[in-house]
Design an enzyme around this catalytic site. Sequence first.
Site, PDB file in Angstrom:
ATOM      1  N   ASP A 174       0.824  -1.226   0.000  1.00 52.53           N
ATOM      2  CA  ASP A 174       0.000   0.000   0.000  1.00 52.53           C
ATOM      3  C   ASP A 174       0.852   1.267   0.000  1.00 52.53           C
ATOM      4  OD1 ASP A 174      -2.367  -1.647   0.361  1.00 52.53           O
ATOM      5  OD2 ASP A 174      -1.794  -1.793   2.472  1.00 52.53           O
ATOM      6  N   GLY A 227       1.862   2.997  -2.557  1.00 52.08           N
ATOM      7  CA  GLY A 227       1.630   3.874  -3.699  1.00 52.08           C
ATOM      8  C   GLY A 227       2.424   3.449  -4.914  1.00 52.08           C
ATOM      9  N   LYS A 228       2.728   2.152  -5.012  1.00 53.75           N
ATOM     10  CA  LYS A 228       3.540   1.660  -6.141  1.00 53.75           C
ATOM     11  C   LYS A 228       2.834   1.869  -7.479  1.00 53.75           C
ATOM     12  CE  LYS A 228       3.676  -2.467  -4.390  1.00 53.75           C
ATOM     13  NZ  LYS A 228       2.964  -2.137  -3.139  1.00 53.75           N
ATOM     14  N   GLY A 229       1.494   1.724  -7.470  1.00 55.85           N
ATOM     15  CA  GLY A 229       0.762   1.829  -8.728  1.00 55.85           C
ATOM     16  C   GLY A 229       0.942   3.164  -9.396  1.00 55.85           C
ATOM     17  N   GLY A 246      -3.969  -3.966  -4.607  1.00 56.33           N
ATOM     18  CA  GLY A 246      -4.858  -2.880  -4.977  1.00 56.33           C
ATOM     19  C   GLY A 246      -4.046  -1.668  -5.349  1.00 56.33           C
ATOM     20  N   HIS A 247      -3.903  -1.403  -6.642  1.00 57.89           N
ATOM     21  CA  HIS A 247      -3.122  -0.257  -7.100  1.00 57.89           C
ATOM     22  C   HIS A 247      -4.074   0.823  -7.599  1.00 57.89           C
ATOM     23  CE1 HIS A 247       0.654  -2.963  -7.847  1.00 57.89           C
ATOM     24  NE2 HIS A 247       0.330  -2.826  -6.588  1.00 57.89           N
ATOM     25  N   THR A 265      -6.618 -11.399   2.405  1.00 54.49           N
ATOM     26  CA  THR A 265      -7.699 -10.727   1.686  1.00 54.49           C
ATOM     27  C   THR A 265      -8.818 -11.690   1.299  1.00 54.49           C
ATOM     28  OG1 THR A 265      -6.521 -11.081  -0.398  1.00 54.49           O
ATOM     29  CG2 THR A 265      -6.163  -8.978   0.725  1.00 54.49           C
ATOM     30  N   GLN A 283       2.105  -6.002  -2.987  1.00 54.52           N
ATOM     31  CA  GLN A 283       2.475  -6.036  -1.575  1.00 54.52           C
ATOM     32  C   GLN A 283       3.830  -5.339  -1.346  1.00 54.52           C
ATOM     33  OE1 GLN A 283       1.277  -9.365  -2.936  1.00 54.52           O
ATOM     34  NE2 GLN A 283      -0.630  -8.298  -2.595  1.00 54.52           N
ATOM     35  N   PRO A 327      -9.762  -0.642   7.335  1.00 53.17           N
ATOM     36  CA  PRO A 327      -8.898   0.454   7.782  1.00 53.17           C
ATOM     37  C   PRO A 327      -7.491  -0.069   8.045  1.00 53.17           C
ATOM     38  CG  PRO A 327     -10.382  -0.221   9.538  1.00 53.17           C
ATOM     39  CD  PRO A 327     -10.827  -0.942   8.307  1.00 53.17           C
ATOM     40  N   GLY A 377       0.613  14.330  -3.257  1.00 51.18           N
ATOM     41  CA  GLY A 377      -0.809  14.242  -3.566  1.00 51.18           C
ATOM     42  C   GLY A 377      -1.081  13.058  -4.462  1.00 51.18           C
TER      43      GLY A 377
END
Length: 429
Positions: free
Chosen positions: A13, A15-17, A40-41, A130, A225, A309, A420
């Site tokens: 999570d 922010g690799k995408g 999830g990207h 997941t 991941q 969360p 951002g």
Amino acid sequence: MPISIIIGAQWGDEGKGRVVDWLASAADVVARYAGGDNAGHTVALDGEVYKLHLLPSGVLHEQVVSVMGNGMVINPVNLVREIKALRAMGIEISPQNLIISSRAHIITPAHIALDAAKESALGDAKIGTTLRGIGPAYLDKCGRAGIRTGDMLLDVEVFAERLISGIAVANDSLQKQGIEPLDARAAAESYLKAADFLRGFIQDASIFLHQALKAGARVVCEGAQGTLLDIDHGSYPFVTSSSPTAGGALTGLGMGPMQVDRVLGVAKAFSTRVGGGPMPTELEGELADRLRGSGENFWDEFGTTTGRPRRCGWLDGVLLRYACMVNGFSELMLTKLDILSGFEQLKLATAYEIDGLRSEHPPVTNEELERATAIYETMSGWSEDISGCRRFAQLPAAAQNYVQRVAELCEVPINTVSVGPERSQLVQR
């Protein structure tokens, strides 16, 4: 040397995408090498938000060929759904710009059911998966009982029989646990439809990549991941079932290391984690809520795949330094620096105290990591809105100092910082 490898430097999570999306503008191929739709990207572009689970982030660029590598585990039904959803948003996806490795493994309904059953049986000791069937699919792969995407090219009856046979084996296990068995034939029918849709995308991805590199293509390798969830290097057993580290990129795509010239680690400016396992810098209460956000914005700390969360805390420099070591990062990119605006003080963990002893390295066991108390260095915060900054010199002095301190702690340069969610909100150094 035309290969760049993008690695998550924390628990995923990071922010690799959006980083892959940024690098894809100068790439010919974007190849994903591990994981499944447990990833999830999220990429924001011109006010539109694209949430990817299986497809490489390069699909948003017209000139890029996207590759799903042999190291992945793929749910064909969910992949078809994702392709159709992106097509409906105006993104062109065809066998000309998407290649699925014939050696990737298939996630079946049996894997999903077994995943849920195992987590339920573990109770309070659950891993926090997941529930997408990732672990059982990799287990079958290692146990030489899996079904590969190349099997979708076989005769329809042969492929159906392999699916039904695998589900029948799982049903024996489910029934012993008092769980309703799966309807094998109904499940097989949906997979046969997906196979018919995907057949034209499947080929030997390693050969394609070899030929592309030989022709001078620039390749960006995308993982899922993060390093701290690696099956070997993470906080086992609270890990994923694949290798989201630099070595996993090579085995997950079928490439050698000699053409790699960049290994870029991606880390948030603070720490987050989903699921179980130790997290020495975890915060609770107001500070955690400020880092997490309300959940009303896609940029907030709620899982793209699960919606859960995320656990939040100060940046753990001990584990980040470890991630830099095991991957050999040539550089580090820091994301979400904008979230830290408004904090009067920031804390950065530089060491642990475990049973009265100071350590600057992660301990060997999870039990020790659970007992670890973070030793913090306190730094001044800043109040300015930095979302409009594009050059390092535009950042407040306190923000510059924070970035520089993280780079010093990890002994890896930080050349880019995100401020951002939009593709353009990057600070270049």
